[in-house]
Design an enzyme around this catalytic site. Structure first.
Site, short mmCIF file in Angstrom:
data_model
loop_
_atom_site.label_atom_id
_atom_site.label_comp_id
_atom_site.label_asym_id
_atom_site.label_seq_id
_atom_site.Cartn_x
_atom_site.Cartn_y
_atom_site.Cartn_z
N LEU A 261 -15.89 6.17 -11.14
CA LEU A 261 -17.13 5.63 -10.60
C LEU A 261 -16.91 5.22 -9.16
O LEU A 261 -16.19 4.26 -8.87
CB LEU A 261 -17.60 4.44 -11.43
N ASP A 262 -17.55 5.92 -8.24
CA ASP A 262 -17.32 5.71 -6.81
C ASP A 262 -17.84 4.35 -6.36
O ASP A 262 -18.95 3.95 -6.69
CB ASP A 262 -18.03 6.82 -6.02
N ALA A 263 -17.02 3.65 -5.57
CA ALA A 263 -17.40 2.43 -4.84
C ALA A 263 -18.36 1.54 -5.63
O ALA A 263 -19.49 1.29 -5.21
CB ALA A 263 -18.00 2.81 -3.49
N HIS A 265 -18.42 -1.51 -5.89
CA HIS A 265 -18.81 -2.73 -5.17
C HIS A 265 -20.16 -2.55 -4.47
O HIS A 265 -20.78 -3.54 -4.07
CB HIS A 265 -17.74 -3.13 -4.15
N GLU A 299 -13.74 2.70 -8.92
CA GLU A 299 -13.17 2.51 -7.59
C GLU A 299 -13.84 1.27 -7.02
O GLU A 299 -15.07 1.19 -6.95
CB GLU A 299 -13.45 3.69 -6.66
N ASP A 325 -4.80 -2.31 -3.08
CA ASP A 325 -3.67 -3.11 -2.58
C ASP A 325 -2.35 -2.34 -2.71
O ASP A 325 -1.50 -2.43 -1.83
CB ASP A 325 -3.55 -4.42 -3.36
N HIS A 392 -8.23 11.03 -1.11
CA HIS A 392 -9.18 11.65 -0.17
C HIS A 392 -9.68 10.65 0.87
O HIS A 392 -9.84 10.99 2.04
CB HIS A 392 -10.36 12.26 -0.95
N ASP A 393 -9.96 9.40 0.43
CA ASP A 393 -10.47 8.40 1.36
C ASP A 393 -9.45 8.03 2.43
O ASP A 393 -9.76 8.00 3.62
CB ASP A 393 -10.84 7.11 0.60
N ASN A 397 -10.59 9.63 5.86
CA ASN A 397 -11.26 8.65 6.71
C ASN A 397 -10.40 8.21 7.89
O ASN A 397 -10.76 7.27 8.61
CB ASN A 397 -11.72 7.45 5.88
#
Length: 614
Positions: A261-263, A265, A299, A325, A392-393, A397
């Site tokens: 599940l992407d992001a 937050h 995620e 972390d 990938h991030d 990024n």
């Protein structure tokens, strides 16, 4: 439980196709069959759902929804957009695929060795079939699960996948619904589970027509990608249902094993029952129906154990979450980078802490965030944390998309591999890292709107402002940017790259075969750090024979004293410095005892095994 209702076009043999769409403000909704321009009026039902059964409509039929005789749009819950995001939807059948995985049993999370890949750049073909053709490589490596970056339909033919606008439609340029089913079936035939990355926090900008149907978005919040989806405002039950039905579809109709599940937050929900708990409850219900286990992996950058704590303890009950972390602690130590969020990391003691507890920031003040951050994950099992040294991030990024192979020495790549694969957590590799792929993984799109393309270019430049990176960002819209991101598979003709891959194979084999790593346990892990030498000691004592691993995270040979906890009679089983793994082949002590001094090669991983009970 929340309101649940199937949506979209559902075909049943001998019955036809049932069309259902949510459009609460509409006075009239029709289905327009594009093959013959036939109009099918839909009947309004409770909560603004519109539905009708068309006995003649078969798979392959193109259709749109017409709202109030004014606008025509593809189906928000479309399962196939064969001509792109602006064109009619296509009726799909889930009854005629010849699945061969009836004997497939879901792997427990402890057995996941995840390989994240992007379908478009993993193979030259850039398709699901291209992945199928390369599965023997992954089986040879020892991978037990692949994680597909999002495959939901996006604008154009190339994209990371996070700009999807039809969450239930499988990207046509990858091979469409049939292609994904073939890939999952092929993976299961080789013993590999499939994790699918899904995006429930936003939709992409081009081809996003949800607002024409109903209040899918809310003005209460904003996300980094624009308006937030409506998970807790008026009419939110039906928005929640839209995404819950999507998750159930991947499990039920495509035999997917787990969803990443992407992001999460950015899934903003202040209701009494968070959407994620609601989703997990619905997945449990499907598990009981089908007698199969499905996993939800979040995620998140919140370091919040509520995501993975059991519901009876006030959590959402998800199976696992990514540990940023861990990545940041490893990356900052190995590269020395200290800008952006890496400014919070870079100490060996932080790596020690994350290995023992799951998080570094567990209620500590973060200088980068300028606030106290995180919760204590000590009580959570190690399997609940997915860890990596690359993804990938963290690659894509960066302004120039550099992989770790461009940032650290060859020997230090082996240290990174050892930290991930010999940790107690659920390990994840990023495609190509196992042999030191040197092509970048860049950010790329293929939008048709020129203003949107310019906005993407500008937005990318602003993202890099917190980092001390030099150079000019490649053009995301350029096809060359996409081509540069394809894997070279250099291990097929480069000896050092083949030797690095062999080291990854050896680590994976050790993880699978060593009893101490079969069910890694943080409570049976002893970690100590010697900052002056940058040597990390790790002892797995879950099951005998135990493992004692020494990581030299410096670029110089170091002397280390064997810790007292290890007892005696430890034998060397693996060294990254061996010739066969591209090392210098320096002679190492074959046996060690407590208190003894040992010289470690620069940037190295050394593994000893013992039968002594600690």
């Amino acid at each position: 439980m929340s309101i649940t209702r199937e949506i979209g076009a559902h075909y049943t043999p001998d019955k036809g196709t049932l069309f259902t769409v949510w459009a609460p403000a509409a006075a009239q909704v029709d289905v327009v069959l594009k093959d013959n321009d036939k109009i099918i009026p839909l009947q309004r039902e409770a909560f603004g759902y519109w539905t009708a059964l068309s006995e003649e409509t078969a798979p392959g039929t193109r259709y749109t929804y017409r709202i109030d005789e004014e606008i025509e749009r593809p189906d928000p819950a479309s399962q196939h957009q064969p001509d792109g995001v602006h064109e009619p939807s296509d009726v799909v059948s889930h009854h005629d695929f010849n699945w061969t995985d009836k004997k497939w049993k879901a792997l427990p999370l402890e057995q996941f060795i995840i390989y994240e890949l992007h379908v478009g750049t993993f193979s030259e073909d850039g398709t699901f079939q291209g992945v199928i053709d390369k599965l023997p490589e992954l089986v040879d490596l020892g991978i037990t699960a692949i994680e597909l970056m999002p495959v939901a339909q996006f604008a154009g033919s190339r994209n990371w996948g996070y700009d999807g606008v039809y969450p239930s439609a499988v990207q046509e340029s990858y091979g469409g619904p049939e292609g994904l089913k073939k890939l999952v079936d092929a993976c299961h035939a080789t013993g590999i589970a499939v994790v699918l990355d899904v995006v429930y926090n936003h939709l992409g900008p081009e081809g996003n027509y949800l607002n024409d149907f109903g209040p899918y978005f809310t003005n209460k919040y904003n996300t980094p990608w624009g308006k937030a989806l409506n998970f807790d405002d008026a009419h939110s039950d039906h928005v929640r249902n839209f995404f819950i039905q999507n998750a159930l579809m991947w499990f039920r109709d495509y035999h997917i094993d787990a969803l990443r599940l992407d992001a999460v937050h950015a899934i903003l929900d202040t209701g009494a029952k968070h959407f994620l708990q609601d989703l997990q409850e619905q997945v449990h219900h499907l598990e009981k129906q089908l007698g199969h286990t499905y996993l939800l992996i979040a995620e998140s950058d919140l370091n919040d154990v509520r995501l993975i704590n059991p519901m009876e303890k006030g959590g959402y009950g998800l199976a696992a979450q990514w540990s940023d972390d861990f990545h940041h602690a490893v990356h900052a130590l190995l590269t020395g980078e200290n800008s952006g969020y890496y400014s919070d990391f870079g100490k060996l003691e932080q790596l020690q802490k994350v290995l023992q507890h799951g998080f570094v920031y567990d209620g500590l003040y973060s200088e980068h965030r300028k606030r106290t951050f995180g919760s204590d994950a000590t009580a959570n099992p190690a399997r609940q944390f997915v860890v990596c040294a690359q993804n990938h991030d963290q690659i894509g990024n960066r302004m120039l998309g550099e992989r770790l192979s461009k940032l650290v020495s060859y020997d230090m790549l082996k240290v990174a591999a050892g930290l991930v694969l010999l940790s107690p957590f659920t390990p994840m590799l990023y495609m190509g890292e196992e042999y030191g792929e040197e092509n970048p993984f860049l950010y790329f799109v293929s939008h048709s709107d020129k203003d949107l393309v310019e906005a993407v270019r500008k937005g990318r430049k602003e993202e890099f402002s917190a980092f001390a990176w030099q150079g000019e960002a490649p053009d995301p819209q350029s096809e060359d940017t996409f081509r540069q991101s394809k894997l070279q598979r250099s291990y097929e003709h480069s000896e050092p790259h083949r030797q690095l891959r062999d080291f990854y194979k050896a680590l994976i084999k050790l993880r699978k075969s060593a009893p101490a790593l079969a069910r890694p346990d943080k409570t049976r892990l002893h970690v100590s750090a010697d900052s002056p030498t940058q040597v990390l000691h790790m002892i797995h004592s879950g099951e005998s024979p135990y493992l004692y691993i020494l990581f030299n995270i410096s670029n110089q040979p170091q002397k280390a004293k064997v810790v007292k906890e290890v007892g005696a009679d430890w034998k060397l089983v693996l060294s990254s410095d061996e010739h066969r793994y591209g090392g210098a082949g320096k002679a190492l002590m074959q046996e060690i005892n407590a208190g003894q001094e040992i010289e470690l090669p620069a940037a190295s991983v050394t593994v000893f095994q013992s039968n002594i009970i600690l």
